[in-house]
Scaffold this motif. Structure first.
Motif, mmCIF file in Angstrom:
data_model
loop_
_atom_site.group_PDB
_atom_site.id
_atom_site.type_symbol
_atom_site.label_atom_id
_atom_site.label_comp_id
_atom_site.label_asym_id
_atom_site.label_seq_id
_atom_site.Cartn_x
_atom_site.Cartn_y
_atom_site.Cartn_z
ATOM 1 N N PHE A 1 10.311 7.176 21.685
ATOM 2 C CA PHE A 1 8.887 6.870 21.683
ATOM 3 C C PHE A 1 8.522 6.045 20.463
ATOM 4 N N VAL A 2 7.725 5.015 20.696
ATOM 5 C CA VAL A 2 7.156 4.220 19.622
ATOM 6 C C VAL A 2 5.646 4.382 19.709
ATOM 7 N N LEU A 3 5.050 4.792 18.608
ATOM 8 C CA LEU A 3 3.595 4.845 18.529
ATOM 9 C C LEU A 3 3.157 3.626 17.740
ATOM 10 N N GLU A 4 2.486 2.726 18.415
ATOM 11 C CA GLU A 4 2.008 1.507 17.776
ATOM 12 C C GLU A 4 0.649 1.840 17.158
ATOM 13 N N LEU A 5 0.583 1.807 15.825
ATOM 14 C CA LEU A 5 -0.584 2.327 15.106
ATOM 15 C C LEU A 5 -1.367 1.266 14.339
ATOM 16 N N SER A 6 -1.132 -0.008 14.613
ATOM 17 C CA SER A 6 -1.808 -1.048 13.835
ATOM 18 C C SER A 6 -3.330 -0.990 13.982
ATOM 19 N N GLU A 7 -3.832 -0.432 15.085
ATOM 20 C CA GLU A 7 -5.281 -0.336 15.293
ATOM 21 C C GLU A 7 -5.786 1.107 15.228
ATOM 22 N N CYS A 8 -4.936 2.005 14.766
ATOM 23 C CA CYS A 8 -5.333 3.400 14.588
ATOM 24 C C CYS A 8 -5.849 3.551 13.157
ATOM 25 N N ALA B 1 13.934 9.661 19.612
ATOM 26 C CA ALA B 1 13.245 9.671 18.329
ATOM 27 C C ALA B 1 11.777 9.338 18.549
ATOM 28 N N MET B 2 11.001 9.570 17.517
ATOM 29 C CA MET B 2 9.595 9.214 17.493
ATOM 30 C C MET B 2 9.419 8.229 16.341
ATOM 31 N N GLU B 3 9.133 6.997 16.699
ATOM 32 C CA GLU B 3 8.976 5.926 15.713
ATOM 33 C C GLU B 3 7.492 5.609 15.558
ATOM 34 N N LEU B 4 7.045 5.500 14.322
ATOM 35 C CA LEU B 4 5.666 5.123 14.044
ATOM 36 C C LEU B 4 5.670 3.681 13.562
ATOM 37 N N LEU B 5 5.073 2.805 14.356
ATOM 38 C CA LEU B 5 5.072 1.375 14.069
ATOM 39 C C LEU B 5 3.731 0.972 13.460
ATOM 40 N N ASN B 6 3.783 0.380 12.299
ATOM 41 C CA ASN B 6 2.618 -0.145 11.588
ATOM 42 C C ASN B 6 1.542 0.893 11.251
ATOM 43 N N ARG C 1 -3.127 5.189 4.751
ATOM 44 C CA ARG C 1 -3.828 6.475 4.821
ATOM 45 C C ARG C 1 -3.099 7.451 5.746
ATOM 46 N N ILE C 2 -2.652 6.963 6.898
ATOM 47 C CA ILE C 2 -1.921 7.820 7.837
ATOM 48 C C ILE C 2 -0.583 8.243 7.233
ATOM 49 N N THR C 3 0.122 7.303 6.606
ATOM 50 C CA THR C 3 1.395 7.630 5.963
ATOM 51 C C THR C 3 1.193 8.680 4.877
ATOM 52 N N ASP C 4 0.142 8.532 4.085
ATOM 53 C CA ASP C 4 -0.150 9.522 3.038
ATOM 54 C C ASP C 4 -0.441 10.895 3.635
ATOM 55 N N LEU C 5 -1.208 10.942 4.729
ATOM 56 C CA LEU C 5 -1.499 12.222 5.386
ATOM 57 C C LEU C 5 -0.216 12.898 5.856
ATOM 58 N N LEU C 6 0.663 12.140 6.485
ATOM 59 C CA LEU C 6 1.933 12.692 6.967
ATOM 60 C C LEU C 6 2.771 13.215 5.804
ATOM 61 N N GLU C 7 2.779 12.465 4.719
ATOM 62 C CA GLU C 7 3.555 12.888 3.548
ATOM 63 C C GLU C 7 2.943 14.139 2.911
ATOM 64 N N ASN C 8 1.624 14.158 2.752
ATOM 65 C CA ASN C 8 0.952 15.307 2.135
ATOM 66 C C ASN C 8 1.105 16.577 2.961
ATOM 67 N N THR D 1 8.286 2.110 10.758
ATOM 68 C CA THR D 1 8.642 0.696 10.767
ATOM 69 C C THR D 1 7.369 -0.138 10.723
ATOM 70 N N ASP D 2 7.516 -1.345 10.221
ATOM 71 C CA ASP D 2 6.432 -2.323 10.202
ATOM 72 C C ASP D 2 6.918 -3.584 10.880
ATOM 73 N N GLY D 3 5.984 -4.288 11.513
ATOM 74 C CA GLY D 3 6.328 -5.555 12.143
ATOM 75 C C GLY D 3 5.868 -5.590 13.584
ATOM 76 N N PRO D 4 6.281 -6.629 14.283
ATOM 77 C CA PRO D 4 5.856 -6.765 15.683
ATOM 78 C C PRO D 4 6.600 -5.773 16.589
ATOM 79 N N LEU D 5 5.965 -5.417 17.667
ATOM 80 C CA LEU D 5 6.592 -4.557 18.666
ATOM 81 C C LEU D 5 7.597 -5.387 19.450
#
Length: 166
Positions: free
Chosen positions: A41-48, A77-82, A86-93, A103-107
């Motif tokens: 699974f890829v969760l495309e999060l550029s607009e989240c 796997a579960m991949e979080l794209l872009n 703030r979201i990365t910090d929440l996941l880390e905290n 990952t970052d970049g185009p889908l």
């Protein structure tokens, strides 16, 4: 949520706020896709723009289940794209960042990928309360540091369910 599927691959684009309301749709969607054999699974999060703790708990639960189901690193796997910072910090905290590949970049979609429609659900208040409770319990089980953050919330939700106040 927008959905693309390939042979064993699914991409879910989350737009706007990912919160307790959308968490039930997300959980239903991912569970259904997993039952159909999708394991990457890829969760495309550029607009989240934001994820609340309920959505993060549902997401973390899937990340944990996918990691436990892996027989080797090339499996599901579960991949979080872009994700935004703030979201990365929440996941880390919350101590759950390790469950995901970031990952970052185009889908990049494999050949044969097609769009699927996803009809949003209209969950009852009781279903939303149960989902919130389960998500917060998941966050506490994954990382004991989360107990102090969510203990009162889970007690409140559990009491409301018991009393039928949903």
């Amino acid at each position: 949520m927008l959905v693309l599927v390939g042979e064993k691959f699914a991409c879910i684009k989350i737009i706007g706020r990912a919160n307790f309301n959308s968490s039930i749709d997300f959980k239903t969607l991912v569970s259904g896709l997993r039952q159909k054999g999708y394991d990457y699974f890829v969760l495309e999060l550029s607009e989240c723009v934001l994820m609340d703790s309920t959505f993060l708990g549902v997401l973390a639960g899937f990340g944990l289940n996918m990691n436990q189901a892996q027989k080797d690193p090339c499996d599901g796997a579960m991949e979080l794209l872009n994700p935004n910072p703030r979201i990365t910090d929440l996941l880390e905290n919350l101590g759950v960042l390790h469950l995901f590949k970031l990952t970052d970049g185009p889908l990049v979609t494999p050949k044969g990928t097609e769009t699927r429609t996803h009809e949003p659900l209209n969950p009852s208040k009781e279903e939303v309360t149960k989902a919130c409770l389960e998500a917060h319990r998941t966050l506490m089980e994954i990382n004991p540091d989360n107990v102090s953050r969510f203990k009162e919330v889970t007690q409140f939700l559990a009491e409301n369910l018991k009393k039928g106040k949903t």
